[in-house]
Design an enzyme around this catalytic site. Structure first.
Site, mmCIF file in Angstrom:
data_model
loop_
_atom_site.group_PDB
_atom_site.id
_atom_site.type_symbol
_atom_site.label_atom_id
_atom_site.label_comp_id
_atom_site.label_asym_id
_atom_site.label_seq_id
_atom_site.Cartn_x
_atom_site.Cartn_y
_atom_site.Cartn_z
ATOM 1 N N GLU A 1 -4.812 2.424 -4.165
ATOM 2 C CA GLU A 1 -3.448 2.499 -4.112
ATOM 3 C C GLU A 1 -2.755 1.125 -3.445
ATOM 4 O OE1 GLU A 1 -4.683 4.375 -0.060
ATOM 5 O OE2 GLU A 1 -5.420 4.117 -2.257
ATOM 6 N N ASP B 1 0.869 -1.083 0.000
ATOM 7 C CA ASP B 1 -0.032 -0.184 -0.192
ATOM 8 C C ASP B 1 0.772 1.165 0.198
ATOM 9 O OD1 ASP B 1 -3.086 0.682 0.528
ATOM 10 O OD2 ASP B 1 -1.769 2.116 1.505
ATOM 11 N N HIS C 1 -5.291 14.530 -8.753
ATOM 12 C CA HIS C 1 -5.544 13.004 -9.033
ATOM 13 C C HIS C 1 -4.655 12.835 -10.304
ATOM 14 C CE1 HIS C 1 -8.670 12.458 -6.135
ATOM 15 N NE2 HIS C 1 -9.085 13.645 -6.315
ATOM 16 N N ASN D 1 -2.477 12.973 -3.608
ATOM 17 C CA ASN D 1 -3.453 13.193 -4.409
ATOM 18 C C ASN D 1 -4.031 14.626 -4.124
ATOM 19 O OD1 ASN D 1 -3.963 11.333 -6.513
ATOM 20 N ND2 ASN D 1 -5.368 10.149 -5.125
ATOM 21 N N ASP E 1 -2.719 9.435 -10.428
ATOM 22 C CA ASP E 1 -2.678 8.285 -11.594
ATOM 23 C C ASP E 1 -1.288 8.133 -12.106
ATOM 24 O OD1 ASP E 1 -5.432 8.248 -10.918
ATOM 25 O OD2 ASP E 1 -5.899 9.238 -12.844
#
Length: 340
Positions: free
Chosen positions: A253, A210, A223, A218, A227
């Site tokens: 994530e 993780d 965002h 973010n 990504d």
């Protein structure tokens, strides 16, 4: 890392897949009810028995516990059925040749490209060997023309089907953002890998990872940047992982890595290397678990998940691994070691 695409159509949903092909085979054989002076009853009985055996095998055998290559055996056996039926019904004039399409299209849909190449050669052999070995009157020289036309045209359709199926499989199994396996593909691969580890008595290790503080990343950078970080992370891991390792985006994530034929000590080394190659100096918390030989996929994942959250609680940016020995007095397994 090379994504794996095992072809195991009989592991689950076999009835749905087998039924249309079985129905076509039964209808083809049902034409033998019509009386004919050319009937060879012994050969017809053999063909009927093999047909029944192929259908029963597809529905009954524990395919999940067998090597993937075994799943190509039933359609190849049916090529022999067609060879027998053609000869029993008078040879080239029998009208049984179209039954070759049943196993050929099965392999086009569910086999590999190598199996499709072998199926092409096998089907050609069914059509041509009787001409060479038996000849007149059942197999005249004019039958060569039909055989050549079949070998020229049908493989084009077969490989076109295989190409379309591979594209659909890729879309169905791949996370559209990162290119890693998606959750559905992960679940399938985990079940298959556990079955293989059990069958071959091999070690199997999985890791849940993780990205630390991804929400803050973010919120700070947007965002689109988040990504891009996910994509770049998967690319970096795929470059460093072995070709046999499977990387999946498990959610958000969170990622999962499956390492066949790998014990927890070897996995420690590999995961430590992957933690160091995350882009943008981001950190990752990971939990590593080795399959204990008896637990379900859910319990296997739960142990890795528990280890990952312990890594987060202990300060993040580290990997921890779980014990093989669940404690009956606790709801979660006990981890063995501290940070790697």
């Amino acid at each position: 890392m090379t994504e794996q695409h095992p072809h195991r159509p009989l592991d689950s949903g076999a009835l749905r897949r087998v039924f249309p092909f079985a129905a076509a085979a039964i209808l083809g054989v049902a034409t033998l009810i019509v009386p004919s002076a050319q009937h060879d009853k012994v050969l017809i009985a053999l063909a009927l028995g093999l047909t029944a055996a192929v259908i029963a095998a597809g529905l009954i055998l524990p395919w999940r516990c067998l090597p993937a290559v075994c799943q190509a055996v039933p359609p190849f056996v049916y090529f022999a059925v067609v060879l027998i039926l053609r000869h029993a019904e008078g040879g080239a004039a029998s009208g049984m040749s179209p039954l070759l399409m049943i196993p050929y299209f099965w392999i086009s849909l569910y086999g590999t490209r190598k199996q499709l190449a072998v199926a092409t050669v096998t089907a050609a052999a069914v059509l041509t060997l009787p001409i060479l070995l038996i000849g007149l009157p059942k197999y005249p020289a004019t039958e060569w023309r039909r055989a050549i036309i079949w070998v020229s045209i049908v493989p084009v359709m077969g490989y076109a089907i295989r190409e379309l199926v591979e594209r659909v499989e890729l879309l169905a199994r791949t996370d559209s953002l990162t290119g890693a396996l998606n959750r559905r593909a992960w679940d399938d691969e985990l079940d298959r890998s556990i079955a293989r580890a059990l069958r071959l008595n091999e070690p199997l290790t999985l890791t849940l990872l993780d990205l630390d503080h991804f929400k803050e990343y973010n919120d700070t950078r947007g965002h689109l940047a988040g990504d891009e970080l996910l994509r770049a992370t998967v690319q970096a891991w795929q470059s460093s992982a072995r070709c046999t390792d499977l990387i999946a985006r498990y959610g958000g994530e969170e990622f999962a890595i499956l390492m066949p034929t790998t014990d927890i000590n070897a996995a420690d080394i590999a995961i430590t290397r992957l933690l160091r190659c995350v882009p943008e100096l981001q950190t990752v918390s990971a939990g590593i678990a080795e399959w204990d030989g008896t637990e379900t996929a859910t319990d296997f994942m739960r142990r890795a998940d528990s280890a990952m959250y312990r890594a987060k609680r202990n300060g993040r940016n580290q990997a921890m691994h779980a014990s093989h020995r669940p404690q009956p007095s606790r709801s979660n397994p006990v981890e063995l070691t501290g940070p790697l």
